[in-house]
Scaffold this active site. Structure first.
Site, PDB file in Angstrom:
ATOM      1  N   LEU A 291     -15.723  -4.059 -26.130  1.00  0.00           N
ATOM      2  CA  LEU A 291     -15.831  -3.523 -24.772  1.00  0.00           C
ATOM      3  C   LEU A 291     -14.508  -3.510 -24.016  1.00  0.00           C
ATOM      4  O   LEU A 291     -14.500  -3.371 -22.792  1.00  0.00           O
ATOM      5  CB  LEU A 291     -16.880  -4.291 -23.953  1.00  0.00           C
ATOM      6  CG  LEU A 291     -18.319  -4.260 -24.470  1.00  0.00           C
ATOM      7  CD1 LEU A 291     -19.217  -5.047 -23.528  1.00  0.00           C
ATOM      8  CD2 LEU A 291     -18.821  -2.840 -24.620  1.00  0.00           C
TER       9      LEU A 291
ATOM     10  N   ARG B  54     -12.588   3.282 -20.103  1.00  0.00           N
ATOM     11  CA  ARG B  54     -12.706   1.836 -19.919  1.00  0.00           C
ATOM     12  C   ARG B  54     -11.562   1.298 -19.060  1.00  0.00           C
ATOM     13  O   ARG B  54     -11.764   0.471 -18.171  1.00  0.00           O
ATOM     14  CB  ARG B  54     -12.702   1.126 -21.278  1.00  0.00           C
ATOM     15  CG  ARG B  54     -13.950   1.316 -22.120  1.00  0.00           C
ATOM     16  CD  ARG B  54     -13.783   0.608 -23.462  1.00  0.00           C
ATOM     17  NE  ARG B  54     -14.948   0.756 -24.327  1.00  0.00           N
ATOM     18  CZ  ARG B  54     -14.999   0.343 -25.595  1.00  0.00           C
ATOM     19  NH1 ARG B  54     -13.934  -0.250 -26.126  1.00  0.00           N
ATOM     20  NH2 ARG B  54     -16.090   0.523 -26.309  1.00  0.00           N
TER      21      ARG B  54
ATOM     22  N   GLU C  69     -22.102   1.145 -21.565  1.00  0.00           N
ATOM     23  CA  GLU C  69     -22.159   1.554 -22.966  1.00  0.00           C
ATOM     24  C   GLU C  69     -23.322   0.802 -23.594  1.00  0.00           C
ATOM     25  O   GLU C  69     -23.207  -0.383 -23.903  1.00  0.00           O
ATOM     26  CB  GLU C  69     -20.842   1.240 -23.679  1.00  0.00           C
ATOM     27  CG  GLU C  69     -19.635   1.962 -23.095  1.00  0.00           C
ATOM     28  CD  GLU C  69     -18.377   1.762 -23.914  1.00  0.00           C
ATOM     29  OE1 GLU C  69     -18.428   1.989 -25.145  1.00  0.00           O
ATOM     30  OE2 GLU C  69     -17.349   1.383 -23.335  1.00  0.00           O
TER      31      GLU C  69
ATOM     32  N   HIS D 266       0.836  -1.198   0.000  1.00  0.00           N
ATOM     33  CA  HIS D 266       0.000   0.000   0.000  1.00  0.00           C
ATOM     34  C   HIS D 266       0.874   1.252   0.000  1.00  0.00           C
ATOM     35  O   HIS D 266       2.099   1.187   0.148  1.00  0.00           O
ATOM     36  CB  HIS D 266      -0.928  -0.006   1.210  1.00  0.00           C
ATOM     37  CG  HIS D 266      -2.001  -1.040   1.128  1.00  0.00           C
ATOM     38  ND1 HIS D 266      -3.000  -1.168   2.072  1.00  0.00           N
ATOM     39  CD2 HIS D 266      -2.254  -2.006   0.201  1.00  0.00           C
ATOM     40  CE1 HIS D 266      -3.811  -2.157   1.740  1.00  0.00           C
ATOM     41  NE2 HIS D 266      -3.371  -2.690   0.612  1.00  0.00           N
TER      42      HIS D 266
ATOM     43  N   GLY E 152     -27.642   1.341 -25.485  1.00  0.00           N
ATOM     44  CA  GLY E 152     -28.524   2.172 -26.275  1.00  0.00           C
ATOM     45  C   GLY E 152     -29.441   3.044 -25.439  1.00  0.00           C
ATOM     46  O   GLY E 152     -29.419   3.023 -24.204  1.00  0.00           O
TER      47      GLY E 152
ATOM     48  N   ASP F 130     -23.782  -3.987 -32.438  1.00  0.00           N
ATOM     49  CA  ASP F 130     -22.449  -3.438 -32.695  1.00  0.00           C
ATOM     50  C   ASP F 130     -21.340  -4.489 -32.692  1.00  0.00           C
ATOM     51  O   ASP F 130     -20.232  -4.195 -33.146  1.00  0.00           O
ATOM     52  CB  ASP F 130     -22.104  -2.377 -31.647  1.00  0.00           C
ATOM     53  CG  ASP F 130     -23.034  -1.177 -31.692  1.00  0.00           C
ATOM     54  OD1 ASP F 130     -23.642  -0.947 -32.755  1.00  0.00           O
ATOM     55  OD2 ASP F 130     -23.159  -0.481 -30.667  1.00  0.00           O
TER      56      ASP F 130
ATOM     57  N   ALA G 216     -31.726   6.834 -38.327  1.00  0.00           N
ATOM     58  CA  ALA G 216     -32.901   5.985 -38.145  1.00  0.00           C
ATOM     59  C   ALA G 216     -32.619   4.542 -38.550  1.00  0.00           C
ATOM     60  O   ALA G 216     -33.219   3.602 -38.013  1.00  0.00           O
ATOM     61  CB  ALA G 216     -34.078   6.541 -38.943  1.00  0.00           C
TER      62      ALA G 216
ATOM     63  N   THR H  72     -28.105  10.035 -31.537  1.00  0.00           N
ATOM     64  CA  THR H  72     -27.008   9.086 -31.354  1.00  0.00           C
ATOM     65  C   THR H  72     -26.773   8.181 -32.551  1.00  0.00           C
ATOM     66  O   THR H  72     -25.742   7.524 -32.626  1.00  0.00           O
ATOM     67  CB  THR H  72     -27.278   8.195 -30.131  1.00  0.00           C
ATOM     68  OG1 THR H  72     -28.482   7.444 -30.346  1.00  0.00           O
ATOM     69  CG2 THR H  72     -27.416   9.042 -28.874  1.00  0.00           C
TER      70      THR H  72
ATOM     71  N   GLU I 225       1.338   3.690   2.135  1.00  0.00           N
ATOM     72  CA  GLU I 225       2.133   3.964   3.331  1.00  0.00           C
ATOM     73  C   GLU I 225       3.376   3.080   3.399  1.00  0.00           C
ATOM     74  O   GLU I 225       4.469   3.546   3.759  1.00  0.00           O
ATOM     75  CB  GLU I 225       1.275   3.733   4.591  1.00  0.00           C
ATOM     76  CG  GLU I 225       0.009   4.566   4.636  1.00  0.00           C
ATOM     77  CD  GLU I 225      -1.201   3.829   4.082  1.00  0.00           C
ATOM     78  OE1 GLU I 225      -2.276   3.940   4.676  1.00  0.00           O
ATOM     79  OE2 GLU I 225      -1.046   3.126   3.043  1.00  0.00           O
TER      80      GLU I 225
END
Length: 361
Positions: free
Chosen positions: A207, A187, A294, A54, A296, A203, A167, A164, A56
């Site tokens: 990720l 990410r 992430e 850590h 719609g 998509d 259509a 975004t 310290e």
């Protein structure tokens, strides 16, 4: 409490050091430490990697003699045996005179107990210096410890007129290359990245974070898939790293297929609070501090309406897509303007040709 200019200087330095663990110390909190004597820094350290020393301990190890010194640390030192020994014992054994703490540890295993131990050992302890700044280092750790939920941010990209995608679904790319690179940094700093199966099918997203040029701890990738519609050929399975799929389906054949691809499939019975149950499970079973979503407009809207979102990161590109394009988020129709969700803008900056807004709910 009265603080000196040196106190502010050294704690500010400790906060900057803590940020160096942003991409590597999860699920532990980001912590920095500065040790001074006679108003001069004699050592410093930060928590760099989970399971290793850590902040310290790193600071103590960087100096042969800290007796009589003052320690500035952004979070109350640990007092329990976790992945590493307790820091409070090392501070006591080093014979430091003073310990100044920015904030107490929200972990119930600590929660002020270290302060009592230090004081009982004759060490002068003060707390609260730059606490607001220190809390900003670890929003996810704090929320997981206090509410058993991850700190959740939704990433969105939109046009100037709040759209975004066209259509027909085409959306690559609305935002600039620099904005997309910035998303990879988000990410990399996240414990997990979550999406809906509908977005994944549309998509075929990876990720994962890539192309950053520095080391980071890969985020867990999470897919919400009630009926196990995900394809075995999805790109997410061909990329190294942990994948978790949450479902209400008990289709053993599909579960076995996905587990053979390396995914962890978690079955949670359906309820009105199913999404919250997922978030609770992520925090408690996988120690997820910061969750990046992430997805719609519909899925994001549901998360917002169920009050599971803490922050929005919205990239706005200087482009117009028109009335028929898809909206940023789908929410229930309001009858009164007073019922509108009000957000607070906490940061605005230019990223390439785009503007990046950070807002809290």
């Amino acid at each position: 409490m009265t603080w000196t200019a040196q106190d502010f200087q050294f704690m500010s330095r400790a906060i900057q050091l803590a940020k160096r663990g942003r991409y590597s110390c999860d699920p532990n909190p980001r912590v920095g430490c500065v040790i001074s004597r006679d108003n001069q820094v004699i050592s410093e350290g930060w928590h760099a990697v989970t399971g290793q020393a850590h902040a310290e301990i790193n600071a103590l190890n960087n100096c042969n003699d800290v007796s009589g010194a003052t320690v500035y640390v952004t979070l109350e030192p640990c007092t329990h045996q976790g992945r590493t020994p307790p820091c409070v014992e090392a501070l006591i054994n080093s014979k430091v005179a003073d310990v100044i703490i920015a904030m107490t540890d929200p972990n119930p295993l600590v929660a002020g107990s270290s302060i009592k131990k230090l004081e009982n050992a004759g060490i002068n302890v003060k707390q609260g210096l730059l606490e607001t700044e220190a809390r900003k280092l670890n929003p996810g750790f704090i929320k997981r410890m206090t509410q058993h939920l991850p700190y959740t941010r939704i990433k969105m990209a939109m046009s100037l007129d709040g759209r975004t995608a066209l259509a027909n679904g085409e959306s690559q790319w609305i935002s600039s290359e620099l904005s997309r690179r910035d998303v990879h940094r988000l990410r990399a700093a996240s414990s997990a990245v979550l999406t809906s199966v509908e977005t994944l099918i549309k998509d075929d997203a990876s990720l994962n974070a890539r192309g950053l040029g520095f080391d980071f701890k890969p985020a867990i990738r999470v897919v919400v898939d009630r009926t196990l519609k995900i394809s075995a050929q999805a790109k997410i399975f061909s990329i190294p790293g942990q994948v978790i799929i949450y479902t209400e389906s008990d289709n053993d054949a599909r579960i076995n297929e996905l587990e053979n691809l390396g995914a962890a499939v978690v079955h949670l019975p359906w309820s009105a609070l199913w999404l919250k149950d997922i978030f609770l499970h992520l925090a408690q079973e996988f120690e997820i501090n910061e969750l990046m979503v992430e997805a719609g407009a519909t899925f994001s809207g549901v998360l917002i309406e169920q009050e599971l979102v803490d922050e929005l990161v919205v990239y706005m590109a200087p482009v117009l897509l028109g009335n028929d394009a898809n909206p940023l988020v789908r929410l229930k129709q309001l009858e009164k303007l007073n019922d509108a969700k009000r957000l607070e803008i906490v940061d605005v900056r230019q990223v390439g040709k785009d503007l990046r807004f950070t807002l809290t709910l």
